[in-house]
Design a protein around this motif. Structure first.
Motif: not given
Length: 179
Positions: A20-44
């Motif tokens: 029911q969704g696209w799933s990802l498995l991250s090595p980082e244990p934290e649930a930190r959501i960094d809007e600036h980093r996500w937005a930068h990756q998205a744009r660039v």
């Protein structure tokens, strides 16, 4: 879904079945959501505008055990630029045994190719739900998934398929869909 003053989701957060969704498995244990980093990756790297509907704050560096966020995403070059909204959830990987099993099946299906090592290091599960919550671009969940795969260095388990891939595979799928 309700959110507290820090933008953290309230109540129990559970991933849907892997189909029911696209799933990802991250090595980082934290649930930190960094809007600036996500937005930068998205744009660039993906030609997308990305914004969080629920702004996140992490007082004293703390992060939630599990979280959710709605993400608006639109193609930068689009004439309408009307965003589509997708729901992103995250939980510790030990709370997602079905996802871990789907990832292992995907690794077996492709003959390993190094993804077995990535799965062994994974500590957190992320899921971009299908279909979009709002908006007309059905590619939006895959776009957000590709962005997260790049930011989190996380392999992707696609819905309804027995395979696993990384950022390159997500980019190839997006290209085939005209993104």
């Amino acid at each position: 879904m309700e959110f507290d003053v820090n933008g953290w989701a309230e109540g129990r957060i559970e991933l849907a079945a892997p189909g029911q969704g696209w799933s990802l498995l991250s090595p980082e244990p934290e649930a930190r959501i960094d809007e600036h980093r996500w937005a930068h990756q998205a744009r660039v790297f993906f030609g997308a505008e990305l914004t969080l509907v629920q702004k996140k704050a992490y007082p004293s560096g703390a992060t939630p055990m599990a979280d959710a966020v709605e993400v608006d995403v639109a193609r930068v070059s689009s004439t309408s630029r009307a965003p589509s909204r997708v729901l992103v959830l995250t939980v510790p990987l030990d709370r997602a045994p079905l996802l871990r099993a789907a990832a292992a099946a995907g690794v077996r299906a492709i003959g390993g190719r190094g993804f077995d090592a990535l799965i062994a290091r994974a500590r957190r599960a992320w899921q971009v739900r299908e279909p979009p919550v709002a908006g007309g671009d059905a590619r939006a969940p895959l776009v957000v998934t590709a962005i997260l795969a790049a930011v989190l260095l996380a392999p992707v388990v696609p819905p309804g398929e027995e395979t696993i891939f990384g950022v390159k595979g997500a980019r190839e799928r997006l290209q085939r869909l005209g993104w």
